[in-house]
Enzyme design. Structure first.
Site, PDB file in Angstrom:
ATOM      1  N   HIS A  89       0.806  -1.237   0.043  1.00  0.00           N
ATOM      2  CA  HIS A  89      -0.103   0.064  -0.115  1.00  0.00           C
ATOM      3  C   HIS A  89       0.906   1.409   0.311  1.00  0.00           C
ATOM      4  O   HIS A  89       1.937   1.085   0.350  1.00  0.00           O
ATOM      5  CB  HIS A  89      -0.837   0.101   1.315  1.00  0.00           C
ATOM      6  CG  HIS A  89      -1.878  -1.133   1.126  1.00  0.00           C
ATOM      7  ND1 HIS A  89      -2.153  -1.761   2.477  1.00  0.00           N
ATOM      8  CD2 HIS A  89      -2.359  -1.649   0.143  1.00  0.00           C
ATOM      9  CE1 HIS A  89      -3.227  -2.560   2.187  1.00  0.00           C
ATOM     10  NE2 HIS A  89      -3.336  -2.819   0.877  1.00  0.00           N
ATOM     11  N   THR A  90       0.304   2.383  -0.315  1.00  0.00           N
ATOM     12  CA  THR A  90       0.954   3.530  -0.515  1.00  0.00           C
ATOM     13  C   THR A  90       1.559   3.793   1.008  1.00  0.00           C
ATOM     14  O   THR A  90       0.990   3.971   2.018  1.00  0.00           O
ATOM     15  CB  THR A  90       0.139   4.538  -0.709  1.00  0.00           C
ATOM     16  OG1 THR A  90      -0.501   4.385  -1.908  1.00  0.00           O
ATOM     17  CG2 THR A  90       0.771   5.930  -0.963  1.00  0.00           C
ATOM     18  N   GLN A  91       2.973   4.160   1.182  1.00  0.00           N
ATOM     19  CA  GLN A  91       3.491   4.443   2.455  1.00  0.00           C
ATOM     20  C   GLN A  91       3.686   5.836   2.461  1.00  0.00           C
ATOM     21  O   GLN A  91       3.971   6.410   3.547  1.00  0.00           O
ATOM     22  CB  GLN A  91       4.592   3.770   2.437  1.00  0.00           C
ATOM     23  CG  GLN A  91       4.759   2.270   2.413  1.00  0.00           C
ATOM     24  CD  GLN A  91       3.748   1.832   3.527  1.00  0.00           C
ATOM     25  OE1 GLN A  91       4.130   1.925   4.763  1.00  0.00           O
ATOM     26  NE2 GLN A  91       2.625   0.773   3.164  1.00  0.00           N
ATOM     27  N   SER A  92       3.866   6.418   1.443  1.00  0.00           N
ATOM     28  CA  SER A  92       4.235   7.814   1.145  1.00  0.00           C
ATOM     29  C   SER A  92       3.765   8.510  -0.032  1.00  0.00           C
ATOM     30  O   SER A  92       3.854   7.657  -1.063  1.00  0.00           O
ATOM     31  CB  SER A  92       5.594   8.171   1.689  1.00  0.00           C
ATOM     32  OG  SER A  92       6.644   7.548   0.406  1.00  0.00           O
ATOM     33  N   TRP A 141      -3.554   9.428  -0.448  1.00  0.00           N
ATOM     34  CA  TRP A 141      -2.802  10.234   0.303  1.00  0.00           C
ATOM     35  C   TRP A 141      -3.097  11.793  -0.312  1.00  0.00           C
ATOM     36  O   TRP A 141      -2.365  12.485  -1.078  1.00  0.00           O
ATOM     37  CB  TRP A 141      -1.311   9.849  -0.230  1.00  0.00           C
ATOM     38  CG  TRP A 141      -0.628  10.315   1.141  1.00  0.00           C
ATOM     39  CD1 TRP A 141      -0.238  11.649   1.614  1.00  0.00           C
ATOM     40  CD2 TRP A 141       0.185   9.459   2.068  1.00  0.00           C
ATOM     41  NE1 TRP A 141       0.460  11.473   2.808  1.00  0.00           N
ATOM     42  CE2 TRP A 141       0.673  10.326   2.967  1.00  0.00           C
ATOM     43  CE3 TRP A 141       0.086   7.976   2.177  1.00  0.00           C
ATOM     44  CZ2 TRP A 141       1.564   9.558   3.833  1.00  0.00           C
ATOM     45  CZ3 TRP A 141       0.795   7.355   3.232  1.00  0.00           C
ATOM     46  CH2 TRP A 141       1.293   8.289   4.205  1.00  0.00           C
TER      47      TRP A 141
END
Lengths: 316, 267, 292
Positions: free
Chosen positions: A36-39, A167
């Site tokens: 998954h998107t971490q940043s 995000w």
């Protein structure tokens, strides 16, 4: 014979056996854990929002940064949803595109139920009740800014709860029809004369300006002045000086509001290193959505920088 | 010698007293990836509840913060639960949540749905104590990924007395006379202990010494309690940066909910 | 229908010795009982019209719309079994949405007709299903203007590689009709249902082929559609009906590229003219009789 259409044209399991997935290349097998998107990767900076007398002003610059690299300089971050609401996106650009597609399909589906698509058919138009049936146009109501904000904040909250966040920090702007006045017994306190709710003008059925925030955690709030990202530090104080509360917003003209937002965009360009001097500005009011996508910063001058020493407070 | 051996783990690899630097994750490893996304935040603010003989007051400031920023000066932390429709007509239960506002909203929507479903299915209003226990279960069910909130639930019980319940994030709860929660809780709670439960207050005429008789708490009057709440918040505003802007109070009696708003300092 | 009773009509996907699929032919019969549906491809858009037979006096007027929108720029109207039609529309919407998620752009009318034709045809191949009891008319407007890619940011290169070709024009109004066999053709004017013969002969009188000179405008099309539905209803006069009209134009046109209901004022005018022309016809007939 299998009556399920999805089985048509496929080899029958009872004759040929179930499909053997081991023949697939290894890349297709689930050898890696899902990620998954971490940043965020490519990002947009601040979005500004300011309420005025009969609508809302929204602004965001046209830059998408890749870290400190000014990667894309023609990225439109204000997305009109329908003629009643606009969403301004900050944060990850690919997640913005995902949400834009999600909203696009939502808009298409909205229309299937016979929602009004032209101004003349709008429930707000007095002519709509020519046949004396007020309820006639009710089913044609389309999602307004408040509905859209509720929807988006639930999408964002769901994704953060799955540890797979979108995000973004977003502003939703537009108009909304306030709920009918609540029964006086349960909300007001007649003896208390100091009572005043800072929630804008007295409830009426006329659409009122709406501006709200939502982010990757599902956090939501609403205020006459809002900004995401760096704008929360640099632009909000400037906007709050002009519009400290709802009462002040209700007095502000469209021209004044645009002027304040333009001033904030200039400050942000001067002070935010991930910004650019070309931006989109949108005014949403009773007449509809007025979106300008290629505004150049006016009166740009770095002369002030000559006088700045040290971190700014230093005088010698 | 024992001190040296304790630095060596049973697997025979050396361990350190400081955190080891991790080698770069290789794609070949099947080890689960560490998530760097942190799903919570603190939105500041404070709430408090006081129950009297025939009423309960729930109050909360309306400031929402993130770090040193004020998000907005008006974001209510008090929610009517149950009643009719989205306006909660006729509701007699109030939930206050402070902590992570997004979880607070999710929690309030779930509890509201539960209370409304109860009325559809049983044809009567849910009692506060039933609602209180249900809230505990909702929180406890999510204890491995908790709603990061301190909740206070208020109403009037079946005998007509003020009912107040306070919760920790994983559902532990108790019925109390007063409770403060949130950023200013440590400032407000001692004040409430002293003024509501008359802690550290003794008979003025009594002789000094261990035998001093403590003052016994008397049933609170509504007007005085409202003043107490106002005082608690004006003081908390002075000493805590995350508390301020506006004070929202809901007074629950057998007749319903009265809402009072008064301004607080906005600095 | 000499082969009826020989058993070859009992199962779908089975040919008779003379090469017919009876189940499909029976499905066509089901369509022939439905209210008349028409579509007219005009110069600057498409009009869809429907003779919605009122099956009960208890139904609310102008409620229960039968012409559906697919994506934003297409409409579907059908004659025949209503539940089959609803399913057809639902599938068409799924196709349009899946096309969008693959290509990030709206589906062209021709491609939707192709996909739906294949889908309907599949229901003639298996004995576990029956064919669709509808004939559907799909009308839509493929945008002529440059369309932004769904979810795209930026406007792309202004010249050179990836730049825009100046003056390039594509898209336009399109009309297709799909029958229970899965057959589909593009039409200038299409009609199905009970009054299709009368409607078709009326449609043939209209100037619809751009090659034959000036093609009728969208607004004329609306009026013609209303009139043709009234003409088609003549043979079915004992039954009440409601006229349903929708249209779709280019982005520059009155519907801004969307498929939507014809506005009330225009629909009422078209209906008034239609009724007037019918009265005129009756007068003519009476006059003719008088002369006799």
């Amino acid at each position: 014979m299998n009556h399920l259409p999805q089985a048509w044209g496929r080899p029958r399991d009872d004759i040929y056996g179930a499909y053997d997935h081991s023949y697939l290349p290894q890349t297709h097998a689930n050898t890696h854990p899902t990620t998954h998107t971490q940043s965020p990767v490519v990002t947009g900076t601040s979005v500004l929002g300011l309420k005025f007398k009969d609508g809302v002003v929204l602004a965001a610059d046209n830059l998408a940064s890749y870290g400190s690299l000014a990667r894309f300089t023609d990225v439109k971050r204000l997305k009109p949803f329908n003629r009643k609401a606009v969403v301004g996106f900050g944060g990850d650009v690919s997640d913005m595109q995902y949400l834009d597609r999600l909203l696009n399909s939502l808009d298409v589906q909205e229309n299937y139920s016979g929602a009004a698509t032209t101004e003349e058919d709008d429930g707000e138009a007095p002519a709509a009740t020519a046949d004396g049936e007020g309820g006639e146009d009710k089913h044609k109501a389309i999602l307004d800014a408040k509905n859209l904000h509720t929807y988006l904040s639930k999408v964002l909250y769901k994704r953060r709860s799955d540890f797979n966040p979108l995000w973004n920090a977003i502003l939703v702007a537009g108009l909304t029809t306030p709920p009918p006045p609540a029964p006086s017994t349960s909300t007001s306190s007649p003896k208390d004369t100091t009572t005043s709710k800072p929630t804008g003008p007295a409830p009426s059925r006329k659409p009122i300006p709406y501006l709200a925030y939502a982010d990757l955690l599902g956090t939501t709030y609403s205020s006459p002045t809002l900004a995401t990202g760096f704008g929360a530090h640099l632009a909000v104080p400037i906007m709050r000086r002009a519009v400290p509360d709802e009462a002040a917003a209700a007095k502000l003209s469209r021209e004044e509001a645009v002027e304040i937002v333009k001033k904030c965009m200039k400050v942000l360009f001067y002070r935010d290193a991930r910004s650019m001097n070309e931006y989109s500005l949108c005014v949403i009011d009773g007449k509809g959505v007025d979106l300008q996508e290629n505004i150049k910063l006016e009166g740009e001058s770095w002369a002030f920088a000559e006088g700045i020493k040290g971190y700014g407070t230093q005088t010698v | 010698m024992a001190a040296f051996t304790s630095y060596v783990s049973s697997a025979g690899q050396p361990s350190y007293s400081f955190p080891q630097q991790q080698s770069a994750p290789s794609h070949a490893s099947r080890a689960p990836i560490q998530h760097s996304f942190y799903p919570y935040t603190d939105n500041g603010g404070s709430t408090l509840g006081i129950s009297g003989d025939n009423f309960t007051i729930i109050a909360g400031d309306t400031r929402s913060t993130s770090g040193y920023n004020i998000n907005t000066r008006y974001e209510p932390k008090l929610f009517r639960i149950g009643g009719e429709g989205s306006e909660h007509k006729g509701s007699k239960i109030v939930l206050s949540v402070v902590g992570f506002a997004a979880d607070g909203h999710a929690l309030k929507e779930r509890l509201d749905t539960v209370v409304k479903m109860y009325r559809y299915q049983h044809g009567k209003e849910m009692s506060v104590n039933a609602c209180a226990q249900r809230l505990s279960h909702i929180l406890y069910n999510k204890r491995f990924f908790p709603y990061y909130v301190q909740a206070i639930l208020g109403g009037v019980d079946e005998e007509g007395r003020g009912a107040l319940y306070s919760y920790d994030p994983v559902g532990s709860y108790e019925r109390e006379f007063c409770r403060a929660a949130g950023a200013g809780a440590s400032l407000i709670m001692p004040f409430l202990d002293n003024q509501v439960n008359l802690k550290n207050q003794y008979e003025p005429a009594a002789p000094q010494g261990l035998e001093k008789p403590q003052l016994v708490p008397q049933p609170l009057q509504r007007a005085a309690t409202e003043e107490l709440v106002r005082d608690a918040f004006t003081s908390a505003v002075e000493r805590h940066i995350e508390v301020g802007d506006g004070l929202q109070m809901m007074i629950i009696t057998k007749d319903g909910i009265e809402e009072v708003f008064s301004p607080l300092k906005m600095d | 229908m000499t082969s009826i009773g020989t058993g070859y009509d009992l199962s779908n996907s089975v040919f008779s010795p003379d090469g017919r699929n009876f189940q499909v032919e029976y499905a066509v019969k089901a369509v022939e009982n439905g209210g008349t549906a028409i579509g007219i491809r005009c110069k600057d858009g498409v009009v869809l019209g429907l003779e919605k037979l009122v099956s009960s006096k208890l139904l609310k007027k102008d409620a229960n719309k039968r012409i559906s929108t697919v994506d934003r720029n297409m409409g579907v109207v059908y004659s025949g079994l209503q539940p089959d039609g609803k399913h057809f529309v639902s599938r068409a919407r799924d196709e349009a949405s899946s096309w969008r998620s693959t290509y990030k752009a709206p589906i062209p009318v021709s491609s939707l007709a192709n996909r739906m034709g294949s889908y309907v045809q599949a229901y003639t191949l298996y004995n576990s299903v029956r064919p669709f009891g509808i004939t559907a008319i799909i009308g839509g407007y493929d945008a002529e203007t440059e369309l932004s890619v769904d979810g795209a940011v930026g406007s792309g290169p202004k010249s050179g590689s990836g730049g825009k070709t100046k003056g390039a024009k594509e898209g336009g109004p399109y009309l297709y009709m799909i029958e229970p066999s899965g057959t589909y053709w593009g039409y200038y004017g299409a009609a199905s249902g009970k009054g299709r013969q009368a409607a078709k002969s009326e449609l043939e009188k209209l100037k619809l082929d751009p090659k034959d000179g000036e093609c009728i405008s969208l607004e004329e099309g609306v009026k013609e559609a209303a009139r043709i539905i009234y003409v088609a209803h003549e043979d079915n006069k004992d039954k009440d009906f409601e006229l349903e009209l929708t249209w779709v134009s280019s982005v520059a046109g009155p519907t801004k590229g969307r498929h939507e209901e014809v506005p009330k004022a225009l629909r009422e005018e078209a209906e008034k003219l239609a009724k007037k022309s019918m009265e005129g016809d009756e007068d003519d007939e009476e006059e003719e009789k008088m002369e006799e």
